[in-house]
Write an enzyme that holds these catalytic residues in place. Structure first.
Site, short mmCIF file in Angstrom:
data_model
loop_
_atom_site.label_atom_id
_atom_site.label_comp_id
_atom_site.label_asym_id
_atom_site.label_seq_id
_atom_site.Cartn_x
_atom_site.Cartn_y
_atom_site.Cartn_z
N SER A 64 4.15 3.15 2.29
CA SER A 64 3.63 2.10 3.19
C SER A 64 4.70 1.42 4.05
O SER A 64 4.35 0.68 4.96
CB SER A 64 2.88 1.05 2.40
OG SER A 64 1.64 1.55 2.03
N LYS A 67 4.24 1.95 7.64
CA LYS A 67 3.22 1.23 8.44
C LYS A 67 3.87 0.32 9.47
O LYS A 67 3.28 0.04 10.52
CB LYS A 67 2.31 0.41 7.51
CG LYS A 67 1.41 1.28 6.62
CD LYS A 67 0.72 0.41 5.56
CE LYS A 67 -0.21 1.20 4.66
NZ LYS A 67 -0.64 0.43 3.49
N TYR A 189 -1.91 10.03 8.96
CA TYR A 189 -1.56 8.91 8.07
C TYR A 189 -0.81 9.41 6.81
O TYR A 189 0.20 8.84 6.41
CB TYR A 189 -2.83 8.13 7.69
CG TYR A 189 -2.61 7.07 6.64
CD1 TYR A 189 -1.98 5.87 6.95
CD2 TYR A 189 -3.00 7.28 5.31
CE1 TYR A 189 -1.75 4.90 5.98
CE2 TYR A 189 -2.78 6.32 4.34
CZ TYR A 189 -2.16 5.13 4.68
OH TYR A 189 -1.93 4.18 3.71
N TYR A 240 0.86 -7.28 0.41
CA TYR A 240 -0.57 -7.35 0.03
C TYR A 240 -0.88 -8.64 -0.71
O TYR A 240 -0.58 -9.71 -0.20
CB TYR A 240 -0.97 -6.10 -0.79
CG TYR A 240 -0.32 -4.86 -0.26
CD1 TYR A 240 -0.63 -4.40 1.01
CD2 TYR A 240 0.65 -4.16 -0.97
CE1 TYR A 240 -0.02 -3.27 1.54
CE2 TYR A 240 1.25 -3.02 -0.46
CZ TYR A 240 0.92 -2.59 0.80
OH TYR A 240 1.52 -1.49 1.31
N VAL A 258 4.62 2.39 -2.19
CA VAL A 258 4.42 2.81 -3.59
C VAL A 258 5.43 3.86 -4.06
O VAL A 258 5.43 4.21 -5.24
CB VAL A 258 2.97 3.30 -3.89
CG1 VAL A 258 1.97 2.18 -3.85
CG2 VAL A 258 2.58 4.45 -2.99
N1 GLN Z 1 0.05 6.46 1.14
C1 GLN Z 1 -0.23 5.37 0.25
C2 GLN Z 1 -1.74 5.11 0.24
O1 GLN Z 1 -2.35 5.14 1.27
C3 GLN Z 1 0.52 4.15 0.67
C4 GLN Z 1 0.26 2.96 -0.22
C5 GLN Z 1 1.46 2.06 -0.40
O2 GLN Z 1 2.61 2.47 -0.28
N2 GLN Z 1 1.19 0.84 -0.79
O3 GLN Z 1 -2.33 4.84 -0.77
#
Ligand code: GLN
Length: 304
Positions: A64, A67, A189, A240, A258
């Site tokens: 993430s 993003k 994505y 988050y 993650v």
């Molecule tokens: N690719 C992961 C997902 O969409 C990214 C989530 C994350 O890093 N928090 O679940």
């Protein structure tokens, strides 16, 4: 003068010997293969001095954290129009929650939760001729490093088990907030999330976000206003339902993934990245958060 190297060495020796490391993400099967004893940290200051400790040059899945990079590219391409399709409020929910999306008629709370990043991916696909390659080139240019690449095995692994992301993309499509097909958008994505980078490369990629939009080579990627907005979003939404805790403990804008990475920055001063694969219950790197709390406490510097 703050001795960043001494502080990073102290943090790394604590983290490398920690016994409570959190849990590696297993919902993307390929990520479960990572060694949970890894820890790396890298800091670059506003004079481009570099400091590092531990496994700071080892590549990991940035997930993430990507993003913020896709958001930066989309903001440069479409400007203010982006905010017609994605809001800028913290969600207070986990990254993959769906209920708010339905309650709010397909407008994701912010671009740093999965639903919001999927809309940003859709915008990039609509505005780029060869979206995956042009996004990869954007990250390579930010970083001045052409060795950066996607991890095809991780992207494939996430595609096979990405049920919640398929659910989010289908909901977005049902509300008319996805212009391209679900498959095309999620393929992009999953690839963006699979980017493999080290702590040291991440600090280069995020340098413009702490330096008024200008990268280490002097090229401008974002306006000052765009940089302000990305930092505001990282501070309020980058972790988050733990964004409050990160602001409270660390006091810097940042973004987690993650894969166990975190990038954080002190605008105008430094950019720092950590990697420790074990996650806490909210899906953020346990030791990474602790390391950054130690950094801002030891240096007595934060945005506050
Ligand atoms: N690719 C992961 C997902 O969409 C990214 C989530 C994350 O890093 N928090 O679940």
């Amino acid at each position: 003068m703050i001795d960043y190297q001494e502080i990073l060495d102290g943090i790394a020796s604590n983290c490398l010997t920690a016994t409570e490391k959190g849990k590696i993400a297993t919902y993307i099967p390929e990520l479960s293969k990572v060694d949970d004893s890894k820890f790396g940290i890298h800091l670059v200051d506003n004079s481009k001095n570099n400091y590092s400790a531990g496994d700071s040059d080892e590549l990991f899945s940035i997930q993430s954290i990507s993003k913020v990079l896709s958001l930066g590219q989309a903001m440069s391409l479409v400007g203010e129009d982006l905010w017609k399709r994605v809001d800028v409020e913290p969600s207070g929910d986990p990254f993959n929650h769906l209920s708010l999306l339905e309650m709010e008629n397909g407008i994701p709370r912010n671009p740093l939760i999965n639903a919001g990043a999927i809309v940003v991916a859709d915008i990039l696909i609509s505005n780029l001729e060869n979206p995956k390659l042009e996004f990869l080139n954007y990250v390579r240019e930010l970083t001045n490093d052409n060795s950066i690449n996607f991890d095809i095995e991780v992207a494939k692994s996430e595609k096979e088990t990405g049920y919640r992301n398929y659910a989010a993309a289908n909901l977005l499509k049902s509300y008319g907030n996805l212009k391209n097909d679900v498959e095309t958008v999620l393929d992009f994505y999953f690839h963006q999330c699979s980017l493999k980078m080290s702590c040291s490369q991440l600090t280069k990629a995020f340098y413009p976000f702490m330096n008024k939009g200008v990268c280490q080579q002097g090229k401008t990627f974002l306006t000052v206003r765009q940089e302000k907005r990305i930092n505001a979003l990282m501070l309020t939404c980058g972790f988050y339902d733990e964004a409050g805790e990160f602001a409270f403990e660390v006091g810097l804008p940042g973004k987690s993934g993650v894969g166990g990475g975190i990038v954080a920055l002190l605008p105008g001063k430094y950019c720092v990245a950590t990697w420790a694969p074990g996650l806490n219950a909210k899906g953020n790197s346990k030791l990474g958060m602790e390391a950054l709390e130690k950094l801002t406490t030891a240096t007595a510097q934060s945005i506050f």
